[in-house]
Design an enzyme around this catalytic site. Structure first.
Site, PDB file in Angstrom:
ATOM      1  CG  HIS A 249      42.556  14.245  -3.062  1.00  0.00           C
ATOM      2  ND1 HIS A 249      41.335  14.572  -2.522  1.00  0.00           N
ATOM      3  CD2 HIS A 249      43.363  13.955  -2.028  1.00  0.00           C
ATOM      4  CE1 HIS A 249      41.419  14.478  -1.205  1.00  0.00           C
ATOM      5  NE2 HIS A 249      42.640  14.099  -0.876  1.00  0.00           N
ATOM      6  NE  ARG A 269      36.805  12.492   1.368  1.00  0.00           N
ATOM      7  CZ  ARG A 269      37.710  11.679   0.836  1.00  0.00           C
ATOM      8  NH1 ARG A 269      37.472  10.390   0.771  1.00  0.00           N
ATOM      9  NH2 ARG A 269      38.838  12.167   0.372  1.00  0.00           N
TER      10      ARG A 269
END
Ligand code: FAD
Length: 632
Positions: A249, A269
């Site tokens: 990740h 994000r």
């Protein structure tokens, strides 16, 4: 022989995350006597930690969304290596599984007109993740547990006992599956608190044990994730598919050292967070790969406009699939443009008001304040890649989730094929609902149809109990290996030699070092008694970690291309010939063995959901010719 608790069930579900709970609900609803076994406390699984949400093409926020678009995004994210049938079932059935959760009592966040709200996430064309703030997994587990309690209440009314049809064994670890002439007969394990051994007789087992992250040094995974289900399946005679694909990740915490690896959800994000390097540059614009060029904004202005006008602008490259973002961050840090603690900056404070951040990302706000003394409403976070998820897993039939061993089913992260070479965020929570249900249903059907049940072998049970007690020693023994030292050495090897960027020479070195570790592990001893002895538990977990790590390293060495969660510096770029290959790991006469197997071919009605121009980026010339002939 040491005393052993004995139980008998029709369906044994190993793992109490989302996949296990959903499977158990289905098996019990089908009338089978079902048990759920969980290594940690009931309710404490990775599913509960999931933050961002569950992907399902409900079309609530953008009505253009549908299962075909979700299918396309999933296959693109997996770089065309997914089992097409799993991706198809997943995209078609995910919305029903989410709406079903509502009937169990789940309370998702809402749109203004009262529908389940859906948020943006990397690789998803439309807002698609059903969520509850950044605590979606918590709500999912709460709801599934509530459903289980309600089924147990029904059973109490009918039979007088809450546990007559559905029983939970928490803090109980399964050490081995028992097989009778190629068919599942049960499982053997121990109770964490007392060290007592337990034998479960059962003809159908659903493995739902989650991931393998604890074999790596920097990881978002917690202590239970030692690849147990993968290893149990291998030793029982099943196979693993494409274990080289491990997802790093892009955004784990990098500081302080004690929390390095803890996840920073992709929702940061998705909700507008931007990534910058030490020069203040939004570097992701430099890292849009050719295969994604048409889908992502090439200027900051366009990327920014997309948040308010998604129909007329392209999404910013911060929302590229995870493998792309993780590699980009890795490159920036390597080029000397990293943050003070070896990551990059992720800033949401310049995008949203403080109240909004606290409302949308409450766990992130709390996590950074408590663990790093950073106020994300006013300053950027420092983030870097962390080992998060394994795309590889137990090879299963896509419709029934049955492995190569009769009576052995698998669902959730422990199973393979669905996500190809890279999983899209949010596709795990939906995967475990869709395939948890299917695994429970087919395990129940199989158990109900048996005339004669396979039987556990008592001699095998005695051997297992001897093996486990043999790892214990009342005092320290001269020359014995400490399980914690071995685990730390393994994590270092996997991080340094089988990590985010791989090279043939280093993978060979990793395999040599893993062989040495395997030898050393024969001398591992845990000091103390059987009652609550974590060193002993780790000693038993180690053999699972070692076998799974060997599969990962072998497959990573064999696949001489870069694709999704497998990057070979010495073989950059995708090779269309490798796209047609699955790597299958099993246990042969002389240990772990690897073979190549063709990837099942996507039928024409699914492959024609893609433009020819896009297919040309992934397929061989021969495949393109076949495609042209089929659609002509
Ligand atoms: P898990 O939920 O991992 O449960 C595994 C169970 O198996 C546990 O109960 C464990 O105790 C048990 N177990 C393991 N070994 C044994 C054994 N030997 N004997 C008995 N029991 C055993 N995915 C998304 O889609 N969206 C997200 O927003 C998201 N956020 C995430 C955040 C974090 C911090 C992490 C770590 C993961 C996240 N993921 C997310 C991934 C997702 O949460 C997991 O992939 C998913 O929850 C796995 O579910 P599962 O049911 O397969 O297994």
């Amino acid at each position: 022989m040491t005393e052993i608790q004995r139980h008998s069930f029709d369906v044994l579900v190993i793992g109490a995350g989302g996949a296990g709970l959903r499977a158990a609900i289905e098996a019990r609803t089908a009338g089978q006597k079902t048990a759920i076994i969980s290594k940690s406390l009931f309710g404490k699984a990775h599913t509960v930690m999931a933050e961002g949400g569950a992907a399902a093409a409900m079309g609530n926020v953008n009505s253009h969304d549908n299962w075909q678009v979700h299918f396309r995004d999933t296959i693109r994210g997996g770089k065309f290596l997914n089992h097409y049938r799993m991706a198809e079932l997943h995209a078609k059935e995910a919305p029903d599984r989410i709406w079903e959760l509502e009937t169990y009592g789940a309370l998702f966040d809402r749109t203004k007109d009262g529908k389940i709200s859906q948020r943006n996430f990397g690789g998803h064309e439309y807002p698609r993740l059903a969520h509850v703030g950044d605590r979606t997994g918590l709500e999912m587990i709460r709801t599934l547990q509530q459903k289980i309690v309600s089924l147990q209440q029904d059973d109490k009314r009918e039979s007088g006992s809450f546990e007559s049809k559905l029983k939970i064994f928490h803090e109980t670890t399964i050490l081995e599956l028992l097989v009778d002439q190629g068919r599942i007969a049960g499982a053997f394990g121990y109770v964490r608190e007392s060290g007592e051994f337990v034998l479960f007789e059962a003809p159908a087992v659903v493995l739902a044990t989650g991931g393998i992250g604890k074999s790596f040094k920097v990881t978002s995974n917690s202590w239970e994730y030692t690849g147990d289900g993968h290893a149990l399946a291998l030793r029982a005679g099943a196979s693993l598919v494409n274990m080289e694909f491990v997802q790093f990740h892009p955004t784990g915490m990098v500081w302080p050292p004690s929390v390095k690896g803890i996840l920073v959800t992709e929702s940061v994000r998705g909700d507008g967070g931007v990534l910058t390097n030490s020069e203040g540059k939004r570097f992701m614009f430099d890292y849009i790969p050719d295969v994604f060029k048409n889908q992502y904004a090439t200027t900051e202005a366009e990327g920014d406009r997309w948040y308010t006008d998604p129909d007329n602008n392209k999404r910013p490259p911060e929302l590229l699939p995870r493998d792309e973002v993780a590699r980009a961050i890795n490159s920036e840090v390597k080029a000397g443009r990293g943050s003070p603690h070896g990551g990059v900056f992720l800033d949401v404070s310049s995008r949203m008001k403080a109240e909004e951040i606290i409302k949308r990302l409450p766990s992130m706000h709390h996590q950074f304040k408590e663990l790093a003394d950073v106020d994300i409403t006013a300053e950027p976070m420092e983030v870097g890649p962390t080992c998060h998820y394994v795309m590889g897993g137990i090879e299963v039939d896509p419709d029934t989730q049955e492995s190569r061993v009769t009576g052995l089913f698998a669902a959730g992260e422990v199973s393979g094929g669905m996500h190809g070479s890279n999983r899209l965020g949010g596709n795990s929570l939906s995967d475990l609902l869709v395939f948890g249900k299917r695994a429970g249903e087919h395990a129940a059907t199989y158990a109900a149809g048996l005339e004669k049940r396979p039987q556990p072998d008592e001699a095998e049970v005695a051997k297992l109990s001897e093996y486990a007690t043999g790892l214990l020693s009342p005092q320290a023994v001269e020359g014995a290996e400490n399980p914690y030292t071995l685990q730390s050495d393994l994590q270092q090897i996997m991080n340094d030699l089988v990590g985010i960027i791989r090279r043939a020479g280093e993978l060979e070195e990793a395999l040599e070092k893993l062989a040495q570790l395997r030898k050393r592990a024969e001398a591992v001893r845990a000091v103390g008694g059987r009652a609550y002895n974590p060193g002993w538990h780790l000693a038993m977990d180690l053999r699972n970690m070692l076998i799974v790590s060997e599969c990962i390293a072998m497959a990573a060495l064999e696949r001489s291309e870069s694709r999704g969660g497998h990057t070979r510096e010495d073989n950059p770029g995708m090779d269309p010939h490798w796209r047609k290959v699955n790597l299958i790991c099993s246990i042969g006469e002389s240990g772990v063995a690897l073979k190549r197997q063709p990837l099942p071919q996507m039928p024409v009605e699914l492959i024609s959901l893609f433009d020819r121009a896009e297919l040309a980026k992934y397929l061989t010339e021969g495949e393109l010719e076949e495609f042209d002939a089929a659609v002509a």
